[in-house]
Design a protein around this motif. Structure first.
Motif, PDB file in Angstrom:
ATOM      1  N   LEU A 129       4.568  -2.962  11.391  1.00 31.49           N
ATOM      2  CA  LEU A 129       3.848  -3.431  10.558  1.00 31.49           C
ATOM      3  C   LEU A 129       2.314  -3.126  10.849  1.00 31.49           C
ATOM      4  CD1 LEU A 129       5.901  -6.443   9.139  1.00 31.49           C
ATOM      5  CD2 LEU A 129       5.048  -4.458   7.794  1.00 31.49           C
ATOM      6  N   LEU A 130       1.916  -3.313  12.274  1.00 30.13           N
ATOM      7  CA  LEU A 130       0.465  -3.341  12.277  1.00 30.13           C
ATOM      8  C   LEU A 130       0.081  -1.776  12.261  1.00 30.13           C
ATOM      9  CD1 LEU A 130      -0.676  -5.729  15.157  1.00 30.13           C
ATOM     10  CD2 LEU A 130      -1.090  -5.738  12.455  1.00 30.13           C
ATOM     11  N   VAL A 131       0.833  -0.821  12.805  1.00 28.79           N
ATOM     12  CA  VAL A 131       0.626   0.519  12.544  1.00 28.79           C
ATOM     13  C   VAL A 131       0.565   1.084  10.984  1.00 28.79           C
ATOM     14  CG1 VAL A 131       1.191   2.934  13.053  1.00 28.79           C
ATOM     15  CG2 VAL A 131       1.226   1.064  14.783  1.00 28.79           C
ATOM     16  N   MET A 132       1.585   0.583  10.371  1.00 32.31           N
ATOM     17  CA  MET A 132       1.693   0.846   8.753  1.00 32.31           C
ATOM     18  C   MET A 132       0.327   0.327   8.190  1.00 32.31           C
ATOM     19  SD  MET A 132       4.198  -0.449   6.029  1.00 32.31           S
ATOM     20  CE  MET A 132       3.463  -2.122   5.763  1.00 32.31           C
ATOM     21  N   PHE A 133      -0.058  -1.011   8.614  1.00 29.83           N
ATOM     22  CA  PHE A 133      -1.216  -1.701   8.092  1.00 29.83           C
ATOM     23  C   PHE A 133      -2.406  -0.788   8.300  1.00 29.83           C
ATOM     24  CE2 PHE A 133      -4.732  -4.815   7.948  1.00 29.83           C
ATOM     25  CZ  PHE A 133      -4.629  -5.251   6.792  1.00 29.83           C
ATOM     26  N   ILE A 134      -2.507  -0.137   9.242  1.00 31.65           N
ATOM     27  CA  ILE A 134      -3.960   0.986   9.736  1.00 31.65           C
ATOM     28  C   ILE A 134      -3.989   1.861   8.525  1.00 31.65           C
ATOM     29  CG2 ILE A 134      -4.516   2.572  11.163  1.00 31.65           C
ATOM     30  CD1 ILE A 134      -3.670   0.948  13.537  1.00 31.65           C
ATOM     31  N   LEU A 153      -0.476  -9.193   1.877  1.00 36.23           N
ATOM     32  CA  LEU A 153       0.199  -8.410   3.012  1.00 36.23           C
ATOM     33  C   LEU A 153       0.086  -8.860   4.422  1.00 36.23           C
ATOM     34  CD1 LEU A 153       2.037  -5.874   3.584  1.00 36.23           C
ATOM     35  CD2 LEU A 153      -0.024  -4.473   3.998  1.00 36.23           C
ATOM     36  N   LEU A 154      -1.066  -9.138   4.738  1.00 37.73           N
ATOM     37  CA  LEU A 154      -1.425  -9.697   6.036  1.00 37.73           C
ATOM     38  C   LEU A 154      -0.764 -11.304   6.248  1.00 37.73           C
ATOM     39  CD1 LEU A 154      -5.309  -9.165   6.561  1.00 37.73           C
ATOM     40  CD2 LEU A 154      -3.288  -8.509   7.966  1.00 37.73           C
ATOM     41  N   ALA A 201       7.155 -15.019   3.076  1.00 37.78           N
ATOM     42  CA  ALA A 201       6.877 -13.777   3.750  1.00 37.78           C
ATOM     43  C   ALA A 201       7.058 -12.639   2.598  1.00 37.78           C
ATOM     44  CB  ALA A 201       7.416 -13.410   5.049  1.00 37.78           C
ATOM     45  N   ALA A 202       8.339 -12.647   2.119  1.00 33.98           N
ATOM     46  CA  ALA A 202       8.718 -11.447   1.343  1.00 33.98           C
ATOM     47  C   ALA A 202       7.706 -11.450   0.136  1.00 33.98           C
ATOM     48  CB  ALA A 202      10.330 -11.536   0.971  1.00 33.98           C
ATOM     49  N   PHE A 203       7.584 -12.536  -0.659  1.00 27.71           N
ATOM     50  CA  PHE A 203       6.622 -12.770  -1.620  1.00 27.71           C
ATOM     51  C   PHE A 203       5.321 -12.289  -1.522  1.00 27.71           C
ATOM     52  CE2 PHE A 203       3.707 -15.049  -4.783  1.00 27.71           C
ATOM     53  CZ  PHE A 203       4.289 -14.436  -5.672  1.00 27.71           C
ATOM     54  N   ALA A 204       4.717 -12.781  -0.184  1.00 28.63           N
ATOM     55  CA  ALA A 204       3.379 -12.362   0.169  1.00 28.63           C
ATOM     56  C   ALA A 204       3.271 -10.743   0.253  1.00 28.63           C
ATOM     57  CB  ALA A 204       2.882 -13.053   1.438  1.00 28.63           C
ATOM     58  N   LEU A 205       4.299 -10.341   0.827  1.00 27.54           N
ATOM     59  CA  LEU A 205       4.395  -8.789   0.961  1.00 27.54           C
ATOM     60  C   LEU A 205       4.506  -8.036  -0.307  1.00 27.54           C
ATOM     61  CD1 LEU A 205       7.137  -8.439   3.984  1.00 27.54           C
ATOM     62  CD2 LEU A 205       4.720  -8.007   3.981  1.00 27.54           C
ATOM     63  N   PHE A 206       5.023  -8.537  -1.147  1.00 30.05           N
ATOM     64  CA  PHE A 206       5.065  -8.051  -2.558  1.00 30.05           C
ATOM     65  C   PHE A 206       3.573  -8.012  -3.183  1.00 30.05           C
ATOM     66  CE2 PHE A 206       5.793  -8.763  -7.192  1.00 30.05           C
ATOM     67  CZ  PHE A 206       6.092  -7.631  -7.655  1.00 30.05           C
ATOM     68  N   ALA A 242       2.870   3.706  -1.786  1.00 32.05           N
ATOM     69  CA  ALA A 242       2.749   2.813  -0.671  1.00 32.05           C
ATOM     70  C   ALA A 242       3.664   1.676  -0.804  1.00 32.05           C
ATOM     71  CB  ALA A 242       1.469   2.462  -0.177  1.00 32.05           C
ATOM     72  N   GLY A 243       3.414   1.001  -1.825  1.00 31.44           N
ATOM     73  CA  GLY A 243       4.100  -0.497  -2.126  1.00 31.44           C
ATOM     74  C   GLY A 243       5.693  -0.244  -2.136  1.00 31.44           C
ATOM     75  N   ILE A 244       6.180   0.842  -2.810  1.00 30.67           N
ATOM     76  CA  ILE A 244       7.359   1.220  -2.928  1.00 30.67           C
ATOM     77  C   ILE A 244       8.383   1.410  -1.552  1.00 30.67           C
ATOM     78  CG2 ILE A 244       9.140   2.697  -3.815  1.00 30.67           C
ATOM     79  CD1 ILE A 244       6.354   2.213  -5.809  1.00 30.67           C
ATOM     80  N   PHE A 245       7.152   2.239  -0.747  1.00 26.77           N
ATOM     81  CA  PHE A 245       7.711   2.545   0.358  1.00 26.77           C
ATOM     82  C   PHE A 245       7.938   1.233   1.427  1.00 26.77           C
ATOM     83  CE2 PHE A 245       6.592   3.368   4.915  1.00 26.77           C
ATOM     84  CZ  PHE A 245       7.356   4.389   5.187  1.00 26.77           C
ATOM     85  N   MET A 246       6.973   0.484   1.287  1.00 27.92           N
ATOM     86  CA  MET A 246       6.929  -0.849   2.348  1.00 27.92           C
ATOM     87  C   MET A 246       8.172  -1.534   1.792  1.00 27.92           C
ATOM     88  SD  MET A 246       6.037  -4.329   2.028  1.00 27.92           S
ATOM     89  CE  MET A 246       4.781  -4.548   0.768  1.00 27.92           C
ATOM     90  N   VAL A 247       8.447  -1.969   0.479  1.00 28.76           N
ATOM     91  CA  VAL A 247       9.710  -2.819  -0.060  1.00 28.76           C
ATOM     92  C   VAL A 247      10.970  -2.072   0.493  1.00 28.76           C
ATOM     93  CG1 VAL A 247      10.718  -3.784  -1.836  1.00 28.76           C
ATOM     94  CG2 VAL A 247       8.273  -3.698  -1.700  1.00 28.76           C
ATOM     95  N   THR A 248      10.908  -0.659   0.320  1.00 25.85           N
ATOM     96  CA  THR A 248      12.180  -0.004   0.724  1.00 25.85           C
ATOM     97  C   THR A 248      12.329  -0.045   2.274  1.00 25.85           C
ATOM     98  OG1 THR A 248      11.688   1.396  -0.912  1.00 25.85           O
ATOM     99  CG2 THR A 248      13.396   1.849   0.592  1.00 25.85           C
ATOM    100  N   ARG A 249      11.364   0.232   3.134  1.00 28.69           N
ATOM    101  CA  ARG A 249      11.489  -0.041   4.463  1.00 28.69           C
ATOM    102  C   ARG A 249      11.764  -1.294   5.107  1.00 28.69           C
ATOM    103  NH1 ARG A 249      12.322   3.306   8.249  1.00 28.69           N
ATOM    104  NH2 ARG A 249      10.468   4.534   7.741  1.00 28.69           N
TER     105      ARG A 249
END
Length: 631
Positions: free
Chosen positions: A139-144, A184-185, A221-226, A264-271
């Motif tokens: 998640l941190l590399v993705m966050f970069i 997200l953070l 956590a899931a809601f925050a990511l959303f 990116a949002g769809i990618f993150m939720v799918t990942r």
């Protein structure tokens, strides 16, 4: 393994090298060479992506590359590395592939701009960060990459910074994404605290093996990511930045809206599907917000007259349908629509850029018309893309959108109904765009009419390629088990089959029929209104009633200004005028007291030896008295 590592570094760093060359040497290289270098750097990444894609498709085994240990605190450890699996390679295919076409298109489109080298530098940096986001193994590399594409969107949306409105649009995109990124953070922090890891594979294993999983905090956590996904992928309530992103050059709009940032949002939720599968309440929220976003954005798109803003609200609406699929657990279907949408939406945006190029910057469809003969390639490619996004058989959007609606019908009929209405509206406003732009008589100036022409080959070639992909893209996921390549390709990523195999029985054919009738109904209404009746939208000042509400986007921007912008500005003025003034008065007051005391003290330093001796005697007497009394 060493070969994989080297190729992965080439994949990621090639666009970054193009960025560095254009930043430091682009001005001296010349406009054409600067564009060629920027384009080739992305093409290199595309070629490497194809190599990895073929390898993964054959071996079915993901490639994990750990470059170095990044963070280690007690039992919490984060490596800096890459994960190349089915999902990341699929995303990279259209990020680098469509990205290459957009770079090629930009060579001609931006040729007359004085800062073309900076433009290609920013585009390359954008692709670099998007690749980083997609290939990060945690998640941190993705966050970069996540933050990087936000930075580049700011640079590119405000590229023509001499226009203050464009600067405001860039700031709006940057700030609204920061709001989502805070969510997200928070999600990242919660997951790191719960499982002492942020690595995707390790997270999946830890969650699968947990015997006493805290579903409450996992849901938080899931809601925050959303929330983070809402910011990046423009869902209610964080969607208003995306239409304003039209301020940037048209290739930027195509890059942001079709293949990179908004996906990116769809990618993150799918990942992180293994997290969302365990939080059904959050999934319900995702599905509802996705459906409502699709409908709200579609209604706004009905009356927009700026050709790029119609496409912008179309993007928001289509993203809503993707989140509807994600919320229903149909990850493969959402990914399918991401891919087909990348094809036809990139074609539509680049096509609109061709129109704007031909009309010397004009974007108002009320001042277009009759461009079909003057710009035949632009017309036919945009027509194909419009048929695809409208869901007309047998173009790519027909397959992917129908899959979403079928899944919605099986799980939640009210959401299916909302999605269907949004799809009908999509067909209407897309053909409203086509009819106003390409049919009837030209409504622009005589000078524009005299200079009408088809765009150069560097602009039309990407349009042709994307139109072909928009036509045949649906073949990757036909609704037959033996022909559904995409579902089989993505199957290893999911713990369970998230899409049901459609046997195409009575229900499926009925739903398909309803969708097709809806698409043709939307097109027919647009044809009757804008071809038969030759209606031209009224001027802004003459728009009234519900039309005015839709044209002004439900006044959401004005509401946000009143609730957040103006209150923040008012609070800032209060602190400036009162709090800071009071603190300043206190500080300066203390300074004045000190200054006055020192001024009076300076009077004693007058050089009189007698006065000094007198003070010395008084001091000695005081000391002796103190010592005597102390005894």
């Amino acid at each position: 393994m060493a070969m994989d590592t080297n190729l992965a570094l080439v994949l990621v760093l090639a666009p970054f090298l193009g960025f560095l060359i254009n930043v430091f040497f682009g001005k001296n290289l010349g406009k054409s060479l600067s564009g060629i270098i920027g384009t080739l750097s992305v093409v290199v990444s595309f070629v490497v992506t194809i190599c990895f894609f073929l390898q993964i498709n054959q071996t079915k085994q993901p490639i994990q590359i750990d470059l170095f240990d990044w963070i280690q605190i007690s039992n919490f450890k984060v490596n800096f590395g890459f994960l190349l699996d089915q999902l990341s390679l699929l995303w990279l295919m259209f990020v680098t592939g469509i990205g290459s076409l957009i770079h090629l298109y930009s060579i001609s489109y931006m040729h007359d701009d004085e800062k073309v080298h900076s433009f290609f530098a920013y585009l390359n940096l954008f692709i670099f960060f998007m690749i980083t986001l997609v290939v990060g193994n945690n998640l941190l590399v993705m966050f970069i990459g996540w933050e990087g594409v936000g930075l580049c969107s700011y640079l590119l949306i405000g590229f023509w910074y001499k226009n203050q409105d464009f600067n405001d649009a860039a700031k709006k995109a940057f700030i609204m994404n920061r709001i989502g990124d805070l969510g997200l953070l928070i999600g990242i922090f919660i997951l790191g605290s719960m499982f002492s890891t942020l690595d995707f594979a390790t997270l999946k294993t830890a969650i699968a093996g947990a015997t006493n999983l805290d579903t409450f905090w996992l849901s938080i956590a899931a809601f925050a990511l959303f929330i983070g996904a809402c910011g990046k992928s423009a869902q209610i309530p964080l969607y208003t930045w995306l239409p304003d992103a039209m301020a940037g050059p048209t290739p930027v709009s195509a890059l942001i809206h079709a293949a990179t940032m908004v996906t990116a949002g769809i990618f993150m939720v799918t990942r992180l599907n293994f997290i969302f599968d365990l939080t059904p309440y959050v999934q319900n929220i995702i599905a509802i917000i996705g459906a409502v976003t699709a409908l709200v954005a579609a209604t706004i798109g009905l009356l927009q007259n700026d050709i790029k803003k119609v496409l912008a609200y179309s993007t928001v609406s289509q993203l809503g349908l993707m989140f509807l699929a994600l919320g229903l657990g149909a990850y493969e279907v959402a990914v399918f629509h991401v891919i087909t949408h990348a094809f036809f939406k990139a074609c539509l945006f680049l096509g609109s850029g061709s129109v704007i190029h031909g009309l010397h910057g004009e974007q108002d469809m009320r001042k277009m018309g009759g461009l079909k003969k003057a710009m035949p390639i632009t017309f036919w490619t945009m027509l194909i893309a419009s048929l695809a996004i409208s869901g007309v058989p047998f173009f790519s959007g027909f397959f992917s959108k129908d899959e979403i609606l079928m899944v919605a019908f099986k799980h939640n009929i009210p959401l299916w109904f909302i999605g269907t209405i949004a799809s009908v509206m999509t067909a209407f406003y897309m053909f409203r765009l086509m009819f106003l732009t390409f049919y009837n008589d030209f409504r622009g100036t005589e000078e524009q009419k005299h200079h009408l022409h088809e765009s150069p080959a560097l602009i039309t070639f990407p349009l042709i390629v994307l139109a072909i992909l928009a036509t045949i893209g649906g073949l990757i996921s036909l609704p037959f088990a033996e022909y559904n390549w995409l579902n089989g390709y993505l199957a290893p990523l999911f713990a369970k089959a998230t899409t049901e195999e459609h046997g195409l029985g009575f229900t499926e054919y009925s739903l398909m029929g309803i969708a097709v009738i809806g698409a043709f109904l939307g097109i027919l209404i647009a044809y009757r209104k804008y071809i038969k009746q030759n209606t031209v939208p009224t001027e802004d000042a003459q728009i009234t009633g519900l039309s005015k509400v839709l044209y002004n986007k439900y006044y959401v921007d004005e509401i946000y200004d009143a609730l957040f912008v103006n209150t923040t500005n008012g609070l800032s003025r209060f602190f400036r005028d009162y709090v800071e003034t009071g603190i300043s008065s206190l500080v300066f007051g203390l300074g004045k007291v000190t200054s006055e005391l020192s001024f009076q003290g300076k009077k004693l330093q007058n050089g009189s030896v007698g006065l000094y001796l007198f003070a010395f005697v008084l001091g000695m007497c005081a000391i002796v008295s103190f010592l005597f009394l102390a005894q």
